[in-house]
Motif scaffolding. Sequence first.
Motif, short mmCIF file in Angstrom:
data_model
loop_
_atom_site.label_atom_id
_atom_site.label_comp_id
_atom_site.label_asym_id
_atom_site.label_seq_id
_atom_site.Cartn_x
_atom_site.Cartn_y
_atom_site.Cartn_z
N ARG A 111 3.21 -11.92 -1.65
CA ARG A 111 3.25 -10.77 -0.73
C ARG A 111 4.31 -11.00 0.35
O ARG A 111 5.09 -10.09 0.68
N THR A 115 7.57 -8.52 -0.14
CA THR A 115 7.77 -7.45 0.84
C THR A 115 9.08 -7.66 1.60
O THR A 115 9.80 -6.70 1.87
N ALA A 222 8.51 -1.99 1.51
CA ALA A 222 7.59 -3.10 1.76
C ALA A 222 6.14 -2.67 1.56
O ALA A 222 5.34 -3.41 0.97
N ALA A 226 3.41 -4.11 -1.18
CA ALA A 226 2.12 -4.65 -0.74
C ALA A 226 0.97 -4.01 -1.51
O ALA A 226 0.04 -4.70 -1.95
#
Length: 247
Positions: A111, A115, A222, A226
């Motif tokens: 993550r 991102t 981003a 996510a």
Amino acid sequence: MTGDEKTALPAPYRPGYELVAEQILQLIAELGLRPGDRMPTEVELAARMGTSRTVVREAVKILSAIGRVRAHKGRGLYVSDDEGMLGASRWGGFFLPTDLDHVYMLFEFRRVQETAAARLAAVNATPAELRAIETAAETCRQGHLTGRSALFDRGDDDFHLGIATASHNQFLVASVREARRLQRQSNAIGMSGTVGGHAAGAIDEHAAIHRAIRDGDPDAAAAAVAVHLDNTLEDYRREIQRRVFGR
């Protein structure tokens, strides 16, 4: 019953071939084998470890998937020199699929990386890189529609690495590649062919990520990554719960 007995959780189940894979890594270290050195044969490994050749063969598949062993047909097994950016020697005993904590940590790691990569890709992606990301998303879609999991997986790899490439940050490229290698390790150990309930959603999520990068919107890119990773983690979590706890 004591408090400790009430709160103690059973050790997570670990398949025999996973344990043998760790024993093979330990043997490589004990024998002082270096990259390129020939290893004992499958028959010899089975005899040393008191198990069957079938279990050894499955363990070798795991070690091949994470870049620790090379199997050459007709020539035998060799220690691989594929250490990866983070050093496979540091990760060699790190097996994921029955340990939820490790899965969570891996996805937290992904993550953070992905991102950041998506934000940079939304700013830096060239037309050629955007086409590569779009092509990879389409490969994933075709793999899902035709039921060809290998095609889906190839497109998924190309998609995430394509975004990292479009970030124009080579450290992100290397770390994304390494994290995905660890994720493939969990597939090799037994998740392959079972984690797919999220495949249809992943197609739409890939499209949203590509759209945000194409539109030059770092925040949207981003956020879309996510969502995609959180949903993928939930798919893994459900499958692991089913395997470990039978539900």
